[in-house]
Every structure is written in structure tokens, then in C-alpha cells.
Design an enzyme around this catalytic site. Structure first.
Site, PDB file in Angstrom:
ATOM      1  N   LYS B 117       0.905  -1.185   0.031  1.00  0.00           N
ATOM      2  CA  LYS B 117       0.047  -0.102   0.055  1.00  0.00           C
ATOM      3  C   LYS B 117       0.945   1.383  -0.171  1.00  0.00           C
ATOM      4  CE  LYS B 117      -4.592  -1.149   1.419  1.00  0.00           C
ATOM      5  NZ  LYS B 117      -4.914  -2.569   1.474  1.00  0.00           N
ATOM      6  N   GLU B 201      -4.540   7.718   7.161  1.00  0.00           N
ATOM      7  CA  GLU B 201      -5.193   8.339   5.758  1.00  0.00           C
ATOM      8  C   GLU B 201      -6.268   9.123   6.412  1.00  0.00           C
ATOM      9  OE1 GLU B 201      -4.699   5.478   2.379  1.00  0.00           O
ATOM     10  OE2 GLU B 201      -7.026   5.632   2.715  1.00  0.00           O
ATOM     11  N   HIS B 236     -15.928  -5.203   2.934  1.00  0.00           N
ATOM     12  CA  HIS B 236     -15.116  -5.509   1.805  1.00  0.00           C
ATOM     13  C   HIS B 236     -15.265  -6.539   0.651  1.00  0.00           C
ATOM     14  CE1 HIS B 236     -12.569  -1.692   3.080  1.00  0.00           C
ATOM     15  NE2 HIS B 236     -12.834  -2.472   4.229  1.00  0.00           N
ATOM     16  N   ARG B 292      -4.736  -8.589 -11.099  1.00  0.00           N
ATOM     17  CA  ARG B 292      -5.177  -9.877 -11.757  1.00  0.00           C
ATOM     18  C   ARG B 292      -6.492  -9.491 -12.419  1.00  0.00           C
ATOM     19  NH1 ARG B 292      -6.901  -9.167  -6.176  1.00  0.00           N
ATOM     20  NH2 ARG B 292      -9.378  -8.531  -6.059  1.00  0.00           N
TER      21      ARG B 292
END
Lengths: 172, 504
Positions: B117, B201, B236, B292
Site C-alpha cells: 500500500k 489516511e 469489503h 489480476r
């Protein structure tokens, strides 16, 4: 035969079913009579029902005779269904003394951890183990208050669905 | 070079999906399978099939050395990893190439940058791609996290540098919460990924998850295929996706597409990839890049008339993608993920034998599936059974067609996500296209108070009661007439008994 049904949402229904010739039936629901035609389509759980000329493609899954899920048009309805005799037997049985509880695995999987031991006093809803299946970890909780009298599995065990994990005695 | 035979290092729905493109291209396929998957569709549809042994991913689909050995033994020219398992394992990609085979996917170098990340974030800042305001490097401890958070203003997100799948992430609303959140999230990341580094963040309020599909070739061409809206998700895990997004206009699409192309170019990307953005109040920020093919690629294929898997194969052959540029979306596509899980029971996996199966059909229907009647849903792999995709001339036609699909569908023996998807598709928020990534959890919370199924017309519940009574009447009669008469359940019982005898 008369049947007493209760849906998961709490609604109750009284349905009387009488068989007529061929696949036809006569159905009375809460005092209202309707014509019915009910066919087992594939002997694998799919049914074609025509009720007062309204057509429904239904499928049924049974947990046991009295507990079933009816699916219609993508909606699922969990039902309990008792016939007259079972209902009479139930009201006679009434309420007995609290019974020992077996905490069972809700699904097959691997025991990741156990958070209780013999002699522990548990409160309803307390987590007793973590079960892993499909890369997901799920807590196993007890339904009632009680005292652990036996732990039937160990960390690392693979368990089947409904396999007993822990035996609870009623609280003192 | 020309690829003539591909080993597909995967199982289930995506393995079947890849085989279909191979068949369309006249390419032979090699399947691999665990013990649990001996009967699987991806084995039956393949030209060749090799056992891996074992059941768990570690015993089977993650055995990279064995898989490469099988690829060579079978005479395959290339390996397609699908998604999950080895798809984003750079070492595997390198090993495949070292064995003289093509890896149908990005380079290990691109995976390494985008898989981290912090590294991806700084690469994106350098490339001029907008990112969420936040720290550039990992913070040393909770104190440093607090001083950074104080500077950018609450709420903030604490995120694990190596994070994924919702692990190692915490939202912090006030300075007082930061130390506890930092320690638990860092500990979680340490145990899950072996890397406890954290960064801070700015928390984007009510974001939508919107991602851009790209294809990149070995000649430096990168093409984008617009956006997918993936905000209907829970922890998620996406449930419903659509393309195009109801909030993206042509100008924003081009701006996001350009940013995605720049992101891919910055890491010399090759093959299919997805650049994920958070979108909030007209602004978009780079979130991460998935190196992917993704689960939800099918809706892009529908609105752009492109076969992304086939293009991946052609890219691995050295073909160019520039002729695919400048396309625009046509119509609308909606995908529902059909998972074996119980939405009423906190989405717990639902295992069992699929004892009945009725697929929808008709105009606008696409089903990418790996399931078949009497398949056992095992605890070893993820819970996705199939993807239902509805295509329509516009969003409302696609939505109506998806409703029809879910009403025609029946999967017996396991609980699925179909029912909750049916409800969500009829919610005011979905109909208006007015939802964000928090929608599904809020919706489930409300459902818990009202009870799932409340939105069904009342008479449907009454019909269900009548059906249940008629069923009991018939079953009772059958039992009295002949206890030996066969029924649906005895067939399933027989199957289970057979599986039991085989040692499952």
C-alpha cells in the site's frame, strides 16, 4: 387434515387440506376456501402450485417434517408446520425442568480455539469456541446459561455440522 | 509466439470462465484439481486434468512447484492463475517464466509495487494520480499516528501497509481512540500478514467504490474500459456491481480512465488490471490496484463488448491492445454474486449438497458458474458459487432483468445471497442509484429490526403457508401408502452416504 403454521416473522396460519381426485386439493385457510392443484415436479423439491388459478413455482426444503423453508419467486419463508395431533401432543408436554444443553457446531469446520473449560459458568450468548470454514472464522456461542460439564473436542479438530462440542448442565 | 495449451491454476467458476475463452480461441486447457474437486465442472470441461491431492488450498491449489511441473508435463505453453490462490504471487509469476512458460498476468515487479500500500501510494503520487490525503511512509508508533491525524483532522483511517480483505484497518473519530486502535490493528496485521507497519489516511466520508478496468500490452499501450460501481459491499466483500456507475458522467469517466492508465504506465503494467478509486462528492482518489482479473470483470465485458480473458491471453502472446482504445460503454450491466452464505445469520458460510438447481434464462441473462446438481459445497474454498449478470439497454431494464433472474433462480440445499440481493435491488436507494459503501451494512441493520422478508407482499407468505400445509399432507399420505416410495430427500441422503463412504 388441519395444519397449524407459524412463519419466522411470527404470523400464524390455520390451513385445512382435503385431497380430491388426481392432484387436486381443497384448501381452507383461516376460514376461506380456495381451489388448489399441487404437483411435485421433479421429486427433488420443486413444486407447481395453482391456487384459485394463480400459479406459483415453489420449492421446499425440509429440516425435518415440522420445519421447512418454502421459496417462492426468490423469497424464502421459514415455517414450522404442526398437524392437529402434534399440536395436541405439544400442549400436553408443556414445560418440564430445564434440560442440559449440548452446544453444537453450526457448520463443518476446524476448531481454531476454545475459550472455556469444565466447571466454567456461562451466560447465554457467551462465546465458547471459534470455528473456521471457507476462510472465515465464526464464533460458537451458547444459547442458555449453564455450567460446562464436558468439553468434547480439542483445538485442531475437524468437526461435522451439528457435532456436539460442549455439554452444559443447567445453572445451579 | 502462439499459445496452444493453457494450464488453469484455479478452480470453480473462474476456471470454467477461463476455459470458455480458451475454447473460443481454439486453445486447449489443462485442469488441476484437489480431492474435493474431482467431479467439478472445471475438470470435466478441460482437455486434460491432473490431480493435486489434498483438500485445503495449501495441499492443492497453492502448490506452485507441483503446478509448474504439471504444466510442463502436460505440454502447456502458459499458465493462467485466475484470481485468488497464486494470482498475485510474484514469486510464482517469476517461477513460471523461469520454467520457460508464459505467465498470463502482470510482472512480479508490478505486483510487488501495487501489492504494497505504501509503495503503490508513493508511486501514484509521483505519477500525478490523486490519492487520499495521508502519510507517505509508515508511522513509527501510535504517537506519530496521533500527531499526523491531528494535522489532517478527524475522522482518519489507520491502515496496515500489507493489509487486505478488511484486516488491519480502523476508523478513528477522535485523538483519544487512536492508541488502542493502532495497537489492535497493528497486531492484527502482524499476525495476518507478518507485517505490522501502519499508516494514517484521511477518512473519506460516504465514499463510493468505483474502479477502472485496464488492459496493458508489452509494447507500452494501456487502454481503459470505463468504470465498475462496486459500492454494494459488506466488510469489503462485494455483493452487487454495476457498469456504468450511476454517478459517473463521460467527462469524469475520461478523467478516471486517464488516471488509471497513468497508474498502470507508472509500474510498466502488463495484462488485465483494475485501478480502484474512492469517489466522494465528485472527487476521486486512488485506493489500490488489483493486479489480476477480477470477479466482476463480466459486467465490463457486457457493456464494452470485449472478452477480457481472451485479451489477457493475446497480450501474453505479445499482441497489442491499441486497437481497443476509444470505446464507450453501451447499455448497462448488473452483477449479483451468488454466494453460499446465510445473510440472516451474519453471512455465515452455508455448506451442504446442492440438491436442486434451476437457472434463469431469456434475454439479457449471463451466468458464470462452477456449480452443478449434487455438488457438495465444502469448507475448503471461498463461498462464491456463481455470478449472475443481467444486461439491458439502460439501467432500469438491467435491474428489472436481474429481478427476473433472481425470481427464476432456485438453489436448493444451501442458503445463498440471492434473497438479500433481491431485496437490495428493490430498495429506493438502489433504484435511485443513491448509495455508498456503507449502504449494505446500514440496510442489514434495518432489516434486523424489521426482519428480512418484510418487503415481500403479505400474500406470498400466506401462499408459502398453504404450500407447506399441502406438502405435509402429501408427505403424510406418501408415508402411509408406502414407506419405500422414493422421495427427493432419499436421493440426497444416498449421495451423502456415498460421500461418507468415500471418507468425506
Amino acid at each position: 387434515m388441519k395444519y397449524f403454521l407459524e412463519s419466522k416473522s411470527g404470523r400464524t396460519f390455520e390451513v385445512e387440506v382435503n385431497e380430491l381426485a388426481d392432484e387436486a386439493m381443497s384448501v381452507t385457510i383461516d376460514g376461506r376456501e380456495i381451489s388448489a392443484d399441487f404437483i411435485d415436479v421433479d421429486r427433488r423439491g420443486q413444486y407447481a402450485a395453482v391456487l384459485d388459478w394463480c400459479s406459483f413455482a415453489a420449492s421446499i426444503e425440509e429440516t425435518d417434517e415440522q420445519h421447512l423453508t418454502v421459496n417462492i419467486a426468490g423469497e424464502s419463508f421459514e415455517m414450522t408446520a404442526y398437524d392437529e395431533r402434534e399440536r395436541a401432543a405439544q400442549s400436553v408436554a408443556g414445560q418440564g425442568p430445564p434440560k442440559a444443553e449440548l452446544i453444537k457446531a453450526s457448520m463443518p469446520g476446524l476448531i481454531i480455539s476454545l475459550s472455556t473449560e469444565v466447571g466454567a459458568v456461562l451466560q447465554a450468548g457467551e462465546s465458547v469456541a471459534v470455528l473456521e470454514a471457507m476462510k472465515m472464522q465464526n464464533e460458537v456461542c451458547c444459547q442458555n446459561d449453564g455450567v460446562v460439564v464436558e468439553v468434547l473436542v480439542a483445538v485442531g479438530d475437524n468437526v461435522e455440522a451439528n457435532q456436539p462440542l460442549i455439554r452444559l448442565a443447567p445453572p445451579q | 509466439m502462439t499459445i496452444k495449451k493453457i494450464l488453469i491454476a484455479n478452480r470453480g467458476e473462474i476456471a470454467v470462465r477461463i476455459q470458455r475463452s480458451c475454447r473460443d480461441l481454439g486453445i486447449e486447457t489443462v485442469a488441476i484439481y484437489s480431492e474435493a474437486d474431482r467431479n467439478a465442472l472445471h475438470v470435466r470441461y478441460a482437455n486434460q486434468a491432473y490431480p493435486l491431492g489434498g483438500n485445503t488450498p495449501a495441499e492443492s491449489y497453492l502448490r506452485s512447484d507441483l503446478i509448474i511441473q504439471i504444466a510442463k508435463q502436460s505440454g502447456a505453453d502458459a499458465i493462467h492463475p485466475g484470481f485468488g490462490f497464486l494470482a498475485e504471487n510474484g514469486q510464482f509469476a517469476d517461477d513460471v517464466k523461469a520454467a520457460g512458460l508464459q505467465f498470463i498476468g502482470p510482472t512480479a515487479a508490478a505486483m510487488a509495487i501495487m501489492g504494497d500500500k505504501l509503495a503503490s501510494r508513493s508511486a501514484m503520487i509521483e505519477a500525478g494520480v490523486p490519492v487520499v490525503p495521508g502519510s507517505i511512509d509508515a508511522v513509527a508508533d501510535a504517537d506519530e499516528a496521533r500527531s499526523q491525524a491531528d494535522e489532517m483532522g478527524y475522522p482518519v483511517m489507520l491502515k496496515a501497509s500489507a493489509g487486505g480483505g478488511g484486516k488491519g484497518i480502523r476508523v478513528v473519530h477522535a485523538a483519544g481512540e487512536i492508541e488502542a486502535a493502532f495497537n489492535t490493528a497493528s497486531g492484527e496485521a502482524q499476525s495476518a500478514f507478518g507485517d505490522g507497519r501502519m499508516y494514517v489516511e484521511k477518512f473519506v466520508v460516504k465514499p463510493r467504490h468505483i474502479e477502472i478496468q485496464i488492459l496493458a500490452d508489452r509494447h507500452g499501450n494501456v487502454v481503459h474500459f470505463g468504470e465498475r460501481e462496486c459500492s454494494i459491499q459488506r466488510r469489503h466483500q462485494k455483493l452487487i456491481e454495476e457498469a456504468p456507475s450511476p454517478v459517473i458522467d463521460e467527462a469524469t469517466r475520461e478523467a478516471m480512465g486517464k488516471a488509471a492508465v497513468e497508474a498502470a504506465t507508472a509500474v510498466n503494467y502488463e495484462s488485465a488490471g483494475t485501478v480502484e478509486f474512492l469517489w466522494s462528492e465528485g472527487k476521486f482518489y486512488f485506493l489500490e490496484m488489483n493486479t489480476r482479473i477480477q470477479v466482476e470483470h463480466g459486467i465490463t465485458e457486457e457493456v464494452y463488448s470485449v472478452d477480457l480473458i481472451a485479451e489477457m491471453i493475446k497480450i501474453a502472446q505479445g499482441d497489442k491492445v491499441d486497437h481497443l482504445s476509444g470505446r464507450h460503454p453501451r447499455g448497462h450491466a448488473i452483477e449479483v454474486r451468488l454466494n453460499a452464505e446465510d445473510p440472516e445469520n451474519n453471512f455465515m458460510p452455508s455448506l451442504g449438497v446442492i440438491d436442486n438447481l434451476r437457472w434463469p434464462g431469456g434475454p439479457g441473462v449471463r451466468i458464470d458458474s462452477g456449480i452443478y446438481p449434487l455438488m457438495e459445497v465444502t469448507p475448503y474454498y471461498d463461498s462464491m458459487l456463481a455470478k449472475l449478470i443481467a444486461y439491458g439497454c439502460d439501467r432500469e431494464q438491467a435491474r428489472r432483468r436481474m429481478l427476473r433472474m433472481l425470481q427464476e433462480l432456485h438453489v436448493g440445499g444451501v442458503k445463498t445471497s440471492a434473497g438479500i440481493a433481491l431485496n437490495v435491488l428493490q430498495s429506493t436507494e438502489f433504484i435511485e442509484g443513491n448509495y455508498d459503501t456503507g449502504f449494505l451494512e446500514r440496510y442489514m441493520e434495518e432489516e434486523r429490526h424489521h426482519g428480512i422478508g418484510d418487503e415481500a407482499p403479505d400474500d406470498l407468505e400466506e401462499i408459502a403457508a398453504i404450500v407447506a400445509a399441502m406438502h405435509r399432507q402429501r408427505a403424510g399420505k406418501r408415508r402411509t401408502v408406502s414407506s419405500a416410495t422414493n422421495s427427493a430427500n432419499s436421493w440426497v441422503t444416498a449421495t451423502r452416504r456415498e460421500q461418507h463412504a468415500r471418507g468425506h
